[in-house]
Design a protein around this motif. Structure first.
Motif, PDB file in Angstrom:
ATOM      1  N   ILE A 101      44.547  47.995  53.811  1.00 30.01           N
ATOM      2  CA  ILE A 101      45.733  48.338  54.585  1.00 30.01           C
ATOM      3  C   ILE A 101      45.632  49.808  54.964  1.00 30.01           C
ATOM      4  CG2 ILE A 101      47.231  46.564  53.601  1.00 30.01           C
ATOM      5  CD1 ILE A 101      48.302  48.604  51.631  1.00 30.01           C
ATOM      6  N   ALA A 134      52.224  49.511  54.150  1.00 28.59           N
ATOM      7  CA  ALA A 134      51.040  48.901  54.748  1.00 28.59           C
ATOM      8  C   ALA A 134      50.457  49.676  55.916  1.00 28.59           C
ATOM      9  CB  ALA A 134      51.370  47.479  55.210  1.00 28.59           C
ATOM     10  N   HIS A 139      46.091  41.322  59.174  1.00 30.02           N
ATOM     11  CA  HIS A 139      46.841  42.566  59.060  1.00 30.02           C
ATOM     12  C   HIS A 139      46.416  43.570  60.124  1.00 30.02           C
ATOM     13  CE1 HIS A 139      49.422  45.513  57.239  1.00 30.02           C
ATOM     14  NE2 HIS A 139      48.424  46.375  57.197  1.00 30.02           N
TER      15      HIS A 139
END
Length: 504
Positions: A391, A134, A232
């Protein structure tokens, strides 16, 4: 009539992963096994299998019945979504409980597939792979806080270092502490002392994985009024977050801004997540705390890739997929990524590795909004890109990608739009987005958004520092009033005289 959906990549075969955790059970159907996985369908239940396991040694009976009843639906959803394979993994509660083997047997009968009960080491391994997949690159300590256990593991690039599993999952800690914050702090301090690997993380990044920490980060975003609702790669300063964690650890959240946006089923474990994070910060002294939306499931999926696929850039992979799905020509998007790199080199603009990656991604995403009404293409592109499930990019990088495409559509003097995104980008990325946007505004008028012309356009330095954009004779008719006007804007922004020229 058009037949078949064009909104999905045609070479992908859906795959399902069911993650049987100590607190939640989740089914995720992915579009396929890919470097930047896309979720096709997502369903969860907060079963609480690990509740009471400290005192009874068994999975909670009511939770077992609810889970078993729901597994048939999860299997049916997986099949309905067209998943060709179903992978099932189980973590701390299932591997430790006395009745775990019986529960797993019943689940396998219903789901029709073998369940992989992960050891603590395997759970830490897949969690580390999730973080490695990620971030570009990962460098620090990954911490996966589940309902039953905490996995800590050192990650650096593609390398997985030392790891440890501790009995500090939210449900387990709540049971061990008998709902006492003070008791929980004592337990956490004793257990974290065993994690000597944290000493090697000083000054590096601590990656927060797991639902409890994600919701803790979400609450922090709401409390601080953070402008981008993307979990994220959300960053928290270890020193600045101290008072926030102290308040949550005391379970004093009733009047916190945004608390109503946190599911009630998740709030009870937030104090325990805060207590664990407080102790990790004290011992590790990380330079940064970063939330990861990817964990064990995605790490497991990453393990199914070939070594070559694992080495692909996740941001560029996702941006290329977006170009395939939304651009008028994916070949044109690729040409743009190459050509702007050559242009920047001619302009004397140096790029770091991330700046070059972000520029390429911005070019691959440059045609995202072409189907929108012309007056809204810029803002639509900005919103789609800023909030996309990318990501391998931090939040200032996201802002750069989004702003580049705002300027590409609406002009480089659009100063009223997206003030929060501009603040997130910062002065450097804001200036770079304007420059790249101005460059895109020139070249799109010469290519009509179709491939073939751009590789023939060359920048040449002439006398007195003039930069000439040389167009081959067979394409000279593409030069006109509007391209000349936009080249003048680019010239002003760059601070160098520019002109069109016709030649070989």
């Amino acid at each position: 009539m058009i037949s078949g959906s064009q909104g999905r990549l045609q070479d992908r075969r859906p795959i399902s992963v069911i993650d049987i955790g100590s607190n939640s059970i989740r089914l995720v159907v992915y579009e396929g096994v890919a470097r930047a996985p896309t979720v096709l369908f997502n369903e969860k239940m907060l079963a609480g299998l690990g509740r009471g396991i400290v005192s009874t040694g068994k999975l909670d009976p009511e939770a077992v019945q609810r889970a078993v009843a729901e597994f048939g639906r999860f299997r049916a959803l997986s099949e309905q979504a067209g998943a060709e394979t179903l992978h099932v993994i189980a973590t701390a509660a299932a591997r430790e409980a006395e009745n775990g083997p019986d529960f797993i047997r019943r689940a396998e009968e219903i789901l029709g597939t073998e369940i992989q009960v992960l050891s603590g080491r395997e759970e830490a391994h897949y969690s580390a792979l999730g973080v490695i997949s990620a971030f570009h690159p990962a460098d620090g300590v990954a911490g996966d806080l589940g309902g039953g256990s905490l996995e800590l593991v050192d990650v650096k690039g593609e390398e997985i270092g030392d790891g440890i599993t501790l009995p500090l999952g939210g449900l387990r800690l709540q049971d061990m502490a008998k709902n006492s914050s003070a008791a929980a702090q004592t337990i956490v301090r004793e257990e974290i002392a065993r994690a000597t690997l944290l000493g090697e993380g000083r000054g590096r990044t601590f990656y927060c994985v797991g639902g409890t920490w994600r919701n803790l980060a979400r609450l922090h975003m709401l409390v601080t009024g953070y402008p981008l609702g993307v979990m994220h790669h959300y960053e928290m300063n270890p020193q600045a977050i101290g008072d926030f964690l102290k308040q949550v650890a005391k379970n004093d959240m009733g009047k916190m801004k945004g608390i109503d946006w946190i599911p009630k089923s998740r709030r009870a474990l937030l104090p325990y997540g805060a207590i664990v994070l407080q102790e990790i910060i004290r011992v590790m002294q990380p330079g940064n705390i970063v939330a990861s939306a990817l964990g064990v499931r995605e790490g497991y999926l990453y393990s199914l890739l070939t070594p070559e696929e694992q080495r692909e850039d996740p941001l560029l992979s996702a941006a290329e997929e977006m170009a395939v799905l939304r651009a008028r020509s994916v070949t044109h998007a690729r040409e743009l990524a190459d050509w702007t790199g050559e242009a920047f080199a001619t302009f004397g603009i140096e790029e770091t590795e991330d700046e070059a990656r972000y520029r390429r991604a911005a070019c691959l995403l440059a045609d995202t909004g072409w189907r929108a009404h012309p007056e809204y293409r810029g803002t639509q592109s900005l919103n789609i890109i800023a909030h996309g499930s990318f990501i391998g990019v931090d939040h200032p990088g996201r802002a750069f990608l989004a702003l580049t495409n705002l300027y590409r559509h609406e002009g480089i003097h659009e100063d009223m739009a997206a003030p929060e995104i501009k603040a997130l980008a910062g002065p450097h990325y804001l200036e770079r987005a304007r420059l790249l946007g101005a460059l895109l505004r020139v070249v799109y008028l010469l290519t009509a958004s179709m491939p073939g012309v751009m590789p023939k356009l060359k920048w040449v330095e002439r006398d007195k520092g003039v930069l000439a954009l040389v167009v081959p004779p067979e394409h000279a008719a593409l030069i006109g009033e509007r391209p000349a006007g936009r080249l003048a804007q680019l010239s002003k922004l760059l601070g160098r005289p520019m002109e069109f020229a016709v030649g070989e």
